[in-house]
Design an enzyme around this catalytic site. Structure first.
Site, PDB file in Angstrom:
ATOM      1  N   ASP A 107       2.220  54.728   4.265  1.00  0.00           N
ATOM      2  CA  ASP A 107       3.139  56.077   3.939  1.00  0.00           C
ATOM      3  C   ASP A 107       3.274  56.591   5.689  1.00  0.00           C
ATOM      4  O   ASP A 107       3.328  57.553   5.826  1.00  0.00           O
ATOM      5  CB  ASP A 107       2.527  57.010   2.965  1.00  0.00           C
ATOM      6  CG  ASP A 107       3.496  58.225   2.934  1.00  0.00           C
ATOM      7  OD1 ASP A 107       4.805  58.090   3.123  1.00  0.00           O
ATOM      8  OD2 ASP A 107       2.937  59.419   2.513  1.00  0.00           O
ATOM      9  N   PHE A 108       3.986  55.606   6.194  1.00  0.00           N
ATOM     10  CA  PHE A 108       4.316  55.997   7.599  1.00  0.00           C
ATOM     11  C   PHE A 108       5.675  56.422   7.780  1.00  0.00           C
ATOM     12  O   PHE A 108       6.492  56.354   7.134  1.00  0.00           O
ATOM     13  CB  PHE A 108       4.346  54.617   8.556  1.00  0.00           C
ATOM     14  CG  PHE A 108       3.081  54.162   8.899  1.00  0.00           C
ATOM     15  CD1 PHE A 108       1.939  54.562   8.265  1.00  0.00           C
ATOM     16  CD2 PHE A 108       3.198  53.135   9.744  1.00  0.00           C
ATOM     17  CE1 PHE A 108       0.635  53.827   8.624  1.00  0.00           C
ATOM     18  CE2 PHE A 108       1.772  52.462  10.428  1.00  0.00           C
ATOM     19  CZ  PHE A 108       0.795  52.888   9.467  1.00  0.00           C
ATOM     20  N   GLU A 109       5.546  57.712   8.286  1.00  0.00           N
ATOM     21  CA  GLU A 109       6.751  58.629   8.450  1.00  0.00           C
ATOM     22  C   GLU A 109       7.048  59.205  10.070  1.00  0.00           C
ATOM     23  O   GLU A 109       6.403  58.795  10.654  1.00  0.00           O
ATOM     24  CB  GLU A 109       6.447  59.817   7.209  1.00  0.00           C
ATOM     25  CG  GLU A 109       6.395  59.669   6.094  1.00  0.00           C
ATOM     26  CD  GLU A 109       6.056  60.737   5.008  1.00  0.00           C
ATOM     27  OE1 GLU A 109       6.511  61.946   5.369  1.00  0.00           O
ATOM     28  OE2 GLU A 109       5.388  60.724   3.936  1.00  0.00           O
ATOM     29  N   GLY A 110       8.114  59.973   9.877  1.00  0.00           N
ATOM     30  CA  GLY A 110       8.327  60.584  11.354  1.00  0.00           C
ATOM     31  C   GLY A 110       8.659  59.439  12.329  1.00  0.00           C
ATOM     32  O   GLY A 110       9.654  58.649  12.004  1.00  0.00           O
TER      33      GLY A 110
END
Length: 601
Positions: free
Chosen positions: A386-389
């Protein structure tokens, strides 16, 4: 002063003078009670979940305290309480509020959820609304909130008036337990309904493995050519019955059907994130209390010690933040129990606050070793990314998603392939990117051939492409998103069925990356795709009502009831739905779970 009260008094007196009316009036009122706990906030926030609230001594409507809550730019400062109610009964919710754009409402009613509001209340103003509970509704959530960034609001003397709930007795033990279809990995069970039961529990070899809302269940995750014994109990709000008589079944030999492939998932799966390392307004939910409808449970979150270290740690929510948190031993036991029931429990890495950038091979190797340590310690089934930003972005000149050159992308691909190889074919690998990192790639990819674009555009595409043969599920977050162009070359915005249909169609049809017909992202299999949605209005921007979710599912799996967007195919094997989160769905009365169960059965 209430200008209608004298008229009402005269009318009441007149009615009471009519023979036969006196007993009816008093009896009708006798059954009603105020079911809200601490509605006057005289004992602080006891009974309420108010992450942005506090109690004050002035202003108050009555008594010595009232609620004061302050919305922020991304938070409406909701204060909520779960209340036990009777099915198929009429209730009145009321309260006094002060401030601008103050709301009062009820959700999880089982019929039509209700709310009322005032645009401006410089002094105390009474809000009231009514609703009727559904035939299977045993609890509702009442709430008050303000509006984003509009300043503090006040609430006092909140009441929920209607029939109370009797304590009652546990139901009788079920009868008529029998087996149905038996495969190499599952056994179907059914039994006779028990009067007064609101649910049932299934025991396998003496251990409770799952619950059911009706009189049937399928026990999955079994071993081929193995004998099992089964019992069921009936439950209600008072307790659990004695166990039924035992039935036995022996699973078939071979790899017989229905297990959803090497991942062991059912044909249609419900995926949810469980807040395991932090607390927020949705409240803490113990893993053992997650209902059996949830097939994949992502433990949120494992986070890095620093953005570029690759060193991932999973720190469970401390008791100071989560007073009801279970012990490590109970948490690990709950994982094993879920797995025994055929569920998958994963560690989710990243989240909004967990930026992960594997800029070096050293960080890559540390990522592999630290994630392996978490998986081994808790006996987990796999990993969710869940890699974000700013975790993933593409360097200038990296324009071919099939042959990436950016270190953070190349190292992530390598790390995930290493983990998959280490744990084998049944290792579950899922991803939860935002639309900006996937579907936005239809228009823009990285900085572009001539530079100047956001380097994060489409940055997940090379990771998905490289791991498509190892990927169990991709559930893009169809929320917290800006407008995205679909394959019809029209922009689609959150808030309705068309957005989910268009975004999912792109994954199942494929698309030319950055409009280049020679650089096409190939479609994923439908069993690899689930649609990501927020569980409630509190969970994230982009919530849609269950009816809109059903429209999108009908359009994608049956090609019926489509809106303005028509997909390029029909995919009855679409794997299912993902939501943020289990906790927010529980807070909202399990609306999302009930919708999934109602659609997929």
């Amino acid at each position: 002063m209430d200008r209608f009260r004298p008229v009402l008094a005269v009318l009441t007196a007149a009615l009471l003078a009519v023979p036969g009316i006196t007993a009816l009036s008093s009896a009708a009122r006798a059954a009603d009670a105020d079911l809200a706990r601490n509605g006057g906030f005289e004992t602080g926030l006891d009974g309420w979940t108010c992450p942005a609230g506090t109690t004050v001594n002035t202003p108050v409507h009555s008594g010595g305290s009232a609620l004061r809550a302050t919305p922020a730019g991304s938070d409406n400062a909701q204060c909520a309480q779960r209340v036990t109610v009777r099915p198929d009964s009429q209730y009145t919710l009321s309260g006094y509020v002060r401030g601008s754009y103050v709301y009062l409402g009820a959700s999880g009613t089982g019929t039509t959820d209700v709310s009322t509001w005032t645009q401006s209340a410089p002094d105390w103003q009474r809000l009231t609304t009514t609703f009727r509970t559904g035939p299977a509704t045993s609890s509702v959530t009442i709430y008050t909130h303000g509006w984003y960034g509009t300043g503090a609001y006040y609430a006092d003397d909140l009441t929920l008036t209607g029939p109370g709930v009797d304590a009652g007795q546990p139901p009788a033990a079920p009868t008529g337990l029998r087996t149905g279809t038996v495969t190499s990995t599952s056994v179907a069970l059914s039994w006779t309904a028990v009067p007064g039961a609101t649910g049932y529990a299934v025991y396998r070899d003496g251990v409770k493995t799952q619950t059911a809302g009706g009189t049937s269940a399928t026990v999955t995750g079994l071993t081929a050519a193995t004998a099992y014994s089964f019992q069921v109990t009936a439950t209600n709000d008072t307790g659990e019955s004695a166990r039924s008589a035992t039935v036995t079944a022996t699973t078939a030999t071979g790899s017989g059907g229905g297990d959803g492939g090497s991942s062991g998932l059912p044909a249609h799966a419900l995926v949810g994130y469980l807040h395991a390392s932090f607390a927020n307004g949705s409240g803490y939910t113990r893993l053992a209390d997650v209902p059996d409808s949830w097939d994949v449970i992502d433990l949120a979150f494992g986070e890095p010690t620093s953005a570029t270290s690759g060193d991932i740690r999973f720190d469970r929510c401390p008791v100071t933040e989560c007073p009801t948190v279970e012990s490590d031993a109970d948490f690990k036991a709950a994982i094993k129990a879920k797995q025994a029931a055929g569920k998958k429990v994963l560690i989710s890495i990243g989240g909004a606050n967990g930026q992960v950038q594997l800029t070096t091979t050293a960080a890559r190797d540390t990522f592999v070793s630290s994630v392996s340590k978490i998986i081994d310690e808790y006996g987990l089934d796999g990993l969710d990314i869940d890699f974000e930003g700013h975790s993933l972005s593409l360097n200038t000149g990296d324009t071919d998603f099939r042959n990436p050159t950016t270190p953070v992308v190349v190292n992530l691909i390598s790390a995930l392939k290493t983990l998959k190889a280490r744990y084998g074919a049944r290792f579950v690998l899922t991803m939860a990117p935002e639309t900006f990192f996937v579907q936005m790639g239809y228009q823009y990819y990285g900085t572009g051939k001539w530079g100047g674009q956001d380097p994060r555009c489409g940055a997940y595409l090379p990771v998905i492409h490289a791991l498509r043969d190892d990927l169990t599920l991709l559930h893009v977050q169809d929320y917290n998103s800006g407008p995205i162009m679909g394959l019809d070359n029209q922009y689609h915005s959150m808030g309705g069925a068309d957005f989910h249909t268009a975004m999912t169609d792109m994954l199942l049809t494929g698309f030319p990356v950055a409009g280049d017909p020679n650089n096409v992202f190939s479609p994923l299999r439908p069993d690899q795709v689930a649609i990501g949605m927020p569980a409630s209005v509190n969970a994230g921007n982009g919530y849609v009502a269950p009816a809109e979710v059903t429209k999108s599912l009908d359009c994608l799996t049956k090609r019926t009831g489509c809106g303005t967007y028509t997909p390029h195919g029909t995919w009855p094997a679409l794997r299912g739905l993902m939501t943020w989160s289990v906790n927010w769905d529980r807070f909202a009365g399990w609306e999302f779970q009930r919708m999934f169960d109602g659609y997929f059965g």
